[in-house]
Design a protein around this motif. Sequence first.
Motif, short mmCIF file in Angstrom:
data_model
loop_
_atom_site.label_atom_id
_atom_site.label_comp_id
_atom_site.label_asym_id
_atom_site.label_seq_id
_atom_site.Cartn_x
_atom_site.Cartn_y
_atom_site.Cartn_z
N VAL A 238 -7.52 38.63 -82.92
CA VAL A 238 -7.91 37.25 -82.64
C VAL A 238 -8.44 37.20 -81.21
N GLU A 239 -9.69 36.76 -81.08
CA GLU A 239 -10.33 36.71 -79.77
C GLU A 239 -10.82 35.29 -79.51
N THR A 240 -11.30 35.05 -78.31
CA THR A 240 -11.83 33.74 -77.96
C THR A 240 -13.23 33.88 -77.37
N MET A 241 -14.03 32.84 -77.54
CA MET A 241 -15.32 32.75 -76.87
C MET A 241 -15.57 31.29 -76.53
N THR A 242 -16.39 31.06 -75.54
CA THR A 242 -16.72 29.68 -75.17
C THR A 242 -17.73 29.10 -76.16
N ARG A 243 -17.80 27.80 -76.17
CA ARG A 243 -18.77 27.15 -77.06
C ARG A 243 -20.19 27.54 -76.71
N GLU A 244 -20.45 27.73 -75.43
CA GLU A 244 -21.79 28.14 -75.01
C GLU A 244 -22.12 29.53 -75.56
N GLU A 245 -21.13 30.42 -75.53
CA GLU A 245 -21.34 31.76 -76.09
C GLU A 245 -21.56 31.69 -77.59
N PHE A 246 -20.80 30.81 -78.26
CA PHE A 246 -20.97 30.68 -79.70
C PHE A 246 -22.36 30.17 -80.05
N ARG A 247 -22.83 29.16 -79.32
CA ARG A 247 -24.16 28.62 -79.59
C ARG A 247 -25.23 29.67 -79.36
N ALA A 248 -25.04 30.48 -78.31
CA ALA A 248 -26.04 31.52 -78.03
C ALA A 248 -26.03 32.59 -79.11
N ASN A 249 -24.85 32.86 -79.66
CA ASN A 249 -24.73 33.88 -80.69
C ASN A 249 -25.21 33.38 -82.04
N GLY A 250 -25.19 32.06 -82.25
CA GLY A 250 -25.64 31.49 -83.51
C GLY A 250 -24.59 31.60 -84.58
N THR A 251 -25.01 31.33 -85.83
CA THR A 251 -24.08 31.32 -86.95
C THR A 251 -24.45 32.35 -88.00
N GLY A 252 -25.09 33.41 -87.58
CA GLY A 252 -25.40 34.48 -88.51
C GLY A 252 -26.80 34.36 -89.07
N GLY A 253 -27.14 35.25 -89.99
CA GLY A 253 -28.48 35.24 -90.58
C GLY A 253 -29.23 36.48 -90.15
N THR A 254 -30.42 36.64 -90.65
CA THR A 254 -31.19 37.84 -90.34
C THR A 254 -31.88 37.67 -89.00
N SER A 255 -31.68 38.64 -88.13
CA SER A 255 -32.25 38.56 -86.79
C SER A 255 -33.71 38.98 -86.74
N ASN A 256 -34.15 39.72 -87.77
CA ASN A 256 -35.53 40.21 -87.77
C ASN A 256 -36.47 39.32 -88.57
N GLU A 257 -36.06 38.12 -88.86
CA GLU A 257 -36.88 37.20 -89.63
C GLU A 257 -38.04 36.68 -88.78
N SER A 258 -39.22 36.71 -89.31
CA SER A 258 -40.38 36.23 -88.56
C SER A 258 -40.43 34.71 -88.56
N ALA A 259 -41.18 34.17 -87.64
CA ALA A 259 -41.34 32.72 -87.56
C ALA A 259 -41.98 32.18 -88.83
N ASP A 260 -42.93 32.90 -89.39
CA ASP A 260 -43.58 32.46 -90.63
C ASP A 260 -42.60 32.45 -91.79
N ASP A 261 -41.76 33.48 -91.87
CA ASP A 261 -40.77 33.52 -92.95
C ASP A 261 -39.78 32.37 -92.81
N ARG A 262 -39.37 32.10 -91.57
CA ARG A 262 -38.41 31.02 -91.36
C ARG A 262 -39.03 29.68 -91.72
N ARG A 263 -40.27 29.50 -91.36
CA ARG A 263 -40.95 28.23 -91.65
C ARG A 263 -41.11 28.05 -93.16
N VAL B 59 -12.41 34.79 -84.34
CA VAL B 59 -12.85 34.33 -83.04
C VAL B 59 -12.55 32.84 -82.92
N LEU B 60 -11.84 32.46 -81.86
CA LEU B 60 -11.56 31.06 -81.58
C LEU B 60 -12.56 30.55 -80.55
N VAL B 61 -13.18 29.43 -80.84
CA VAL B 61 -14.17 28.85 -79.94
C VAL B 61 -13.49 27.79 -79.09
#
Length: 603
Positions: A129-154, A200-202
């Motif tokens: 069990v670990e902790t992170m700040t809310r700012e760190e959580f927002r920067a890390n995001g909520t998962g998903g594919t990191s190599n997705e192109s802008a066109d694919d996301r749109r 992870v606790l935020v």
Amino acid sequence: MRRCLVLVSVVALLIAGVAGAGGAAGVGGTTGGEATTSASTTATDATTPATDATTPATTASTTGASPTACTPETDTDVVGCWDGVAHDETFTFNQSDGLTPSQLEALTHRSMARVEYVRERPFQTDVPVETMTREEFRANGTGGTSNESADDRRAFDRWNDQVWEALFVVGENESSAEAIDTVFGGSVSGFYSPADDRIVLVVPAGSAVQIDESTLVHELTHGMQDQYHDLTRSQYVGTTQDADLAVDGLVEGEAVYIEERYTERCGDEWQCLSASESDGSGGGLGSINVGILQTILQPYVDGPFYVERLVETGGWEAVDAAMADPPSSTAAVIHREPAYEPRDVAFEDTARGDWTTYPDQGVDGAETAGEASMFVMFWYQSFAGPEAPVLDPADDARGNVRLHLRSSETLQTRTAYTYDHPVTAGWAGDELYPYRNDAGDAEQDGYVWVTAWQTPEDAAEFEAAYHRLLDAHGATAAPNGTQVVSTGGFRGAYGVERDGARVTIVHGPDVDDVFDLRPDLRPEAEPPAESVGTDADGDDATTGTSESVERDRDTSEGASTSADTTSETGEDTTAGAAPGLGVVVTVLALVAVAALLARRSRR
């Protein structure tokens, strides 16, 4: 990547204020405070089950037939003990000033012992069990594919916008991605990551660590699930929105079920710590889209009762078997029917002109909304937007909002809702195909939604409710049986056709577009007279009621089962206090998998 998230600050039932209900939810047990009793040194031997699996709600004895000393050496041999901490251990610290690292570790180990004790099996290894700040959580995001192109996301966002527009939850000038992010953003207090095998606790930067032990129990249950079943496997991510919610009905349902069993032991049997009273409280719904919120809450409401049914009929072995073959539809979870399988919906793309589907999104371009999302679609029109009575036209909007709150089943850890209503209970399958047309000066969007129902009567009931939904948005009759909504976020032309147990809905910018999308459509501006059937008492069957109805449902075993799963007294062994229906009720809403509704495309 699957993440099991915990959301706080969700004022989930300010809804109840709109409904005019009263009475707050009670949570069993006592919490926090300075412990004065001595620690226990015994636990239950792994070979001696702590409870009778056929009576899951019964509080188990605190000792087994052969109590064994709880020491670090017995971690994986003794159920109810971890790293020398027993399930019934008491602490002399509280968390009014936050938890030190050593106190958090001790609390984690006690919670692990309690999950073992209730689930009747040991953890295989520690769960960090670990902790992170809310700012760190927002920067890390909520998962998903990191190599997705802008066109694919749109492309995905445009496709998904049409899904939520078809559900009359997110309008054409709104972003479904932003609406979903608003539900999750700023509210996540922690998550379990199967990819990293950790919780992870935020926490706010510079703030002390405080946590409700029931939340920790919930997330540790996911840790145990991961150790035994590997939650990173593809079977735990549904291929459609409905399948995602259904899988979560099992995964989150077990976690809530165990959390409930933990809560009912607090006070009389166990000392329990909770976070400070101000933690997780919110001042209102704010900009949260309640239609999305109530959709993603469904697994947490129906899931624990679905799991309870499994435990009652087959013990924990039945839950393990279900984890190997999770439910594929919310209908199975809503009606507690593990054998239920949706029908295949035949669809042929007959669109003409420049209208095309999104073959790289969803399942060959299609989404399946499912029974839970369809229920919320109709209910949401009473809560927001037109505030019209769609599910039950014999009542007013406030009464229709109450339909969602009238659950005969109750939970101690969260508010219980019902997603079971005759208008949607006959669901047998659906495929929703968003379309696009980029040939002109401006992008144009539309969709074809094919729905299948158990019987023609079920289809007629759904069709009648859908016409009431269009009426609520000011639809007027147009040529060839279509209807046109002239203003608002859902403006455009609609064609609705019922053929036996199948209802097809087509939406485009204009009437001509409806027939370009589906040239053979034969819509009617209002349901035919035979849609208005009568029930056994001669009452109008299209008005809807808050009662569940019995119906023969297709299952893989061909069994005829009832959608009504409660006893005549409305009691259920997962029941605790009355559901939280206060005017300003704040509940801890445990909502998992941020990618649940913002799911990336699957190829």
